[in-house]
Design a protein around this motif. Structure first.
Motif, PDB file in Angstrom:
ATOM      1  N   ALA A 121       0.836  -1.204   0.000  1.00  0.00           N
ATOM      2  CA  ALA A 121       0.000   0.000   0.000  1.00  0.00           C
ATOM      3  C   ALA A 121       0.869   1.251   0.000  1.00  0.00           C
ATOM      4  CB  ALA A 121      -0.940   0.003   1.206  1.00  0.00           C
ATOM      5  N   PHE A 122       1.944   1.239   0.771  1.00  0.00           N
ATOM      6  CA  PHE A 122       2.816   2.411   0.817  1.00  0.00           C
ATOM      7  C   PHE A 122       3.521   2.602  -0.520  1.00  0.00           C
ATOM      8  CE2 PHE A 122       6.570   4.856   2.216  1.00  0.00           C
ATOM      9  CZ  PHE A 122       5.894   5.946   2.744  1.00  0.00           C
ATOM     10  N   GLN A 123       3.912   1.529  -1.166  1.00  0.00           N
ATOM     11  CA  GLN A 123       4.528   1.639  -2.493  1.00  0.00           C
ATOM     12  C   GLN A 123       3.532   2.235  -3.493  1.00  0.00           C
ATOM     13  OE1 GLN A 123       5.829  -2.367  -3.234  1.00  0.00           O
ATOM     14  NE2 GLN A 123       7.762  -2.078  -2.135  1.00  0.00           N
ATOM     15  N   ARG A 124       2.291   1.800  -3.419  1.00  0.00           N
ATOM     16  CA  ARG A 124       1.272   2.330  -4.323  1.00  0.00           C
ATOM     17  C   ARG A 124       1.011   3.803  -4.030  1.00  0.00           C
ATOM     18  NH1 ARG A 124      -4.778   0.725  -5.801  1.00  0.00           N
ATOM     19  NH2 ARG A 124      -4.743   1.749  -7.814  1.00  0.00           N
ATOM     20  N   LEU A 125       0.995   4.172  -2.765  1.00  0.00           N
ATOM     21  CA  LEU A 125       0.813   5.570  -2.385  1.00  0.00           C
ATOM     22  C   LEU A 125       1.960   6.427  -2.926  1.00  0.00           C
ATOM     23  CD1 LEU A 125      -0.874   7.576  -0.616  1.00  0.00           C
ATOM     24  CD2 LEU A 125       0.757   7.086   1.209  1.00  0.00           C
ATOM     25  N   ASN A 126       3.190   5.943  -2.795  1.00  0.00           N
ATOM     26  CA  ASN A 126       4.337   6.678  -3.330  1.00  0.00           C
ATOM     27  C   ASN A 126       4.253   6.824  -4.843  1.00  0.00           C
ATOM     28  OD1 ASN A 126       5.800   7.370  -1.031  1.00  0.00           O
ATOM     29  ND2 ASN A 126       6.727   5.352  -0.903  1.00  0.00           N
ATOM     30  N   GLU A 127       3.848   5.771  -5.513  1.00  0.00           N
ATOM     31  CA  GLU A 127       3.706   5.819  -6.967  1.00  0.00           C
ATOM     32  C   GLU A 127       2.668   6.868  -7.374  1.00  0.00           C
ATOM     33  OE1 GLU A 127       2.003   2.988 -10.553  1.00  0.00           O
ATOM     34  OE2 GLU A 127       2.701   2.052  -8.696  1.00  0.00           O
ATOM     35  N   ALA A 128       1.547   6.885  -6.685  1.00  0.00           N
ATOM     36  CA  ALA A 128       0.498   7.870  -6.985  1.00  0.00           C
ATOM     37  C   ALA A 128       1.012   9.285  -6.727  1.00  0.00           C
ATOM     38  CB  ALA A 128      -0.746   7.600  -6.138  1.00  0.00           C
ATOM     39  N   HIS A 129       1.697   9.486  -5.620  1.00  0.00           N
ATOM     40  CA  HIS A 129       2.223  10.815  -5.299  1.00  0.00           C
ATOM     41  C   HIS A 129       3.261  11.255  -6.324  1.00  0.00           C
ATOM     42  CE1 HIS A 129       5.114  13.533  -3.209  1.00  0.00           C
ATOM     43  NE2 HIS A 129       3.985  14.184  -3.026  1.00  0.00           N
ATOM     44  N   ASN A 130       4.183  10.360  -6.664  1.00  0.00           N
ATOM     45  CA  ASN A 130       5.215  10.712  -7.650  1.00  0.00           C
ATOM     46  C   ASN A 130       4.612  11.062  -9.000  1.00  0.00           C
ATOM     47  OD1 ASN A 130       7.268  10.348  -5.794  1.00  0.00           O
ATOM     48  ND2 ASN A 130       7.643   8.224  -6.393  1.00  0.00           N
ATOM     49  N   THR A 131       3.586  10.348  -9.394  1.00  0.00           N
ATOM     50  CA  THR A 131       2.944  10.609 -10.681  1.00  0.00           C
ATOM     51  C   THR A 131       2.150  11.911 -10.660  1.00  0.00           C
ATOM     52  OG1 THR A 131       2.770   8.245 -11.136  1.00  0.00           O
ATOM     53  CG2 THR A 131       1.313   9.703 -12.384  1.00  0.00           C
ATOM     54  N   LEU A 132       1.349  12.126  -9.639  1.00  0.00           N
ATOM     55  CA  LEU A 132       0.464  13.283  -9.621  1.00  0.00           C
ATOM     56  C   LEU A 132       1.164  14.577  -9.208  1.00  0.00           C
ATOM     57  CD1 LEU A 132      -2.802  11.714  -8.180  1.00  0.00           C
ATOM     58  CD2 LEU A 132      -2.112  12.021 -10.566  1.00  0.00           C
ATOM     59  N   SER A 133       2.327  14.491  -8.589  1.00  0.00           N
ATOM     60  CA  SER A 133       3.023  15.718  -8.189  1.00  0.00           C
ATOM     61  C   SER A 133       3.960  16.234  -9.279  1.00  0.00           C
ATOM     62  CB  SER A 133       3.800  15.496  -6.889  1.00  0.00           C
ATOM     63  OG  SER A 133       4.770  14.494  -7.063  1.00  0.00           O
ATOM     64  N   ASP A 134       4.238  15.427 -10.273  1.00  0.00           N
ATOM     65  CA  ASP A 134       5.068  15.852 -11.408  1.00  0.00           C
ATOM     66  C   ASP A 134       4.132  16.210 -12.561  1.00  0.00           C
ATOM     67  OD1 ASP A 134       6.458  15.710 -13.938  1.00  0.00           O
ATOM     68  OD2 ASP A 134       8.100  14.691 -12.888  1.00  0.00           O
ATOM     69  N   PRO A 135       4.107  17.490 -12.985  1.00  0.00           N
ATOM     70  CA  PRO A 135       3.147  17.911 -14.027  1.00  0.00           C
ATOM     71  C   PRO A 135       3.240  17.099 -15.324  1.00  0.00           C
ATOM     72  CG  PRO A 135       4.167  19.827 -13.009  1.00  0.00           C
ATOM     73  CD  PRO A 135       4.885  18.621 -12.476  1.00  0.00           C
ATOM     74  N   ALA A 136       4.439  16.759 -15.762  1.00  0.00           N
ATOM     75  CA  ALA A 136       4.575  15.999 -17.012  1.00  0.00           C
ATOM     76  C   ALA A 136       4.040  14.577 -16.845  1.00  0.00           C
ATOM     77  CB  ALA A 136       6.035  15.969 -17.444  1.00  0.00           C
ATOM     78  N   LYS A 137       4.402  13.925 -15.759  1.00  0.00           N
ATOM     79  CA  LYS A 137       3.905  12.562 -15.500  1.00  0.00           C
ATOM     80  C   LYS A 137       2.393  12.571 -15.321  1.00  0.00           C
ATOM     81  CE  LYS A 137       8.029  10.766 -13.159  1.00  0.00           C
ATOM     82  NZ  LYS A 137       8.549  10.278 -11.874  1.00  0.00           N
ATOM     83  N   ARG A 138       1.882  13.617 -14.703  1.00  0.00           N
ATOM     84  CA  ARG A 138       0.444  13.709 -14.456  1.00  0.00           C
ATOM     85  C   ARG A 138      -0.319  13.851 -15.773  1.00  0.00           C
ATOM     86  NH1 ARG A 138      -2.420  17.427  -9.842  1.00  0.00           N
ATOM     87  NH2 ARG A 138      -4.539  16.778 -10.258  1.00  0.00           N
ATOM     88  N   ARG A 139       0.187  14.709 -16.680  1.00  0.00           N
ATOM     89  CA  ARG A 139      -0.465  14.854 -17.991  1.00  0.00           C
ATOM     90  C   ARG A 139      -0.483  13.521 -18.731  1.00  0.00           C
ATOM     91  NH1 ARG A 139       2.006  19.751 -17.910  1.00  0.00           N
ATOM     92  NH2 ARG A 139       3.860  19.029 -18.994  1.00  0.00           N
TER      93      ARG A 139
END
Length: 181
Positions: A125-143
């Protein structure tokens, strides 16, 4: 006087036997927990306490109650692992800004970090949370994520209750209606 000493000696023998039985039950409880049989682990820990109250048995039972199936700790992990997408993992709306994503990550991390939450699945769960945070906090990855996301073309309402209170996440305890009100 000799009779009193004999009774004291007999009582000491019984206490030693009870302590050994309690330790045996606690050992079996730990083995059941390690095997994934939570109900039996709780039953054996309670048996250990009935035989001879020890701090060790009480601490183990408290641990089982706090982190076992159905506990708040386990429910928090289940919500992350069963979330439909990164937005649901963090419990943010798809249009959430960077500070909202960061705040949501910090709140969830406090609840599911494996050092604090010892329930099964905490690491994943913590790995998934980190993955979501890393993706959504980086504008390019989020797009890029939003383009690939199945509900990207729809609104949050079309995506269903994947985020927010409908998914079971609440930042603060929700007020309960008063009886008779």
């Amino acid at each position: 006087r000799e009779a009193e000493e004999a009774r004291v000696a007999e009582r000491a023998k019984l206490e030693a036997a009870n302590r050994e039985s309690a330790i045996d039950a606690l050992t079996k409880a730990r083995a059941k927990k390690d095997a994934g049989d939570h109900a039996s682990a709780v039953r054996l820990a309670e048996k250990s306490l009935r035989i001879c109250k020890t701090e060790e048995a009480q601490a183990f039972l408290d641990f089982l109650v706090k982190f076992g199936p159905g506990s708040e700790a386990a429910k928090a992990i289940d919500r992350v692992l069963q979330a439909a997408d990164h937005y649901a993992v963090l419990d943010v709306a798809p249009d959430a800004d960077a500070p909202a994503v960061k705040r949501a990550y910090q709140q969830r991390a406090l609840k599911i970090h494996p050092d604090k939450n010892h329930a099964a699945g905490a690491q994943q769960a913590f790995q998934r949370l980190n993955e979501a945070h890393n993706t959504l906090s980086d504008p390019a990855k989020r797009r890029e994520y939003d383009l690939k996301r199945p509900a990207a073309s729809g609104s949050a309402a079309q995506a269903g209750p994947a985020w927010g209170a409908a998914a079971g996440w609440h930042s603060k305890p929700q007020p309960q209606p008063r009886p008779g009100a």
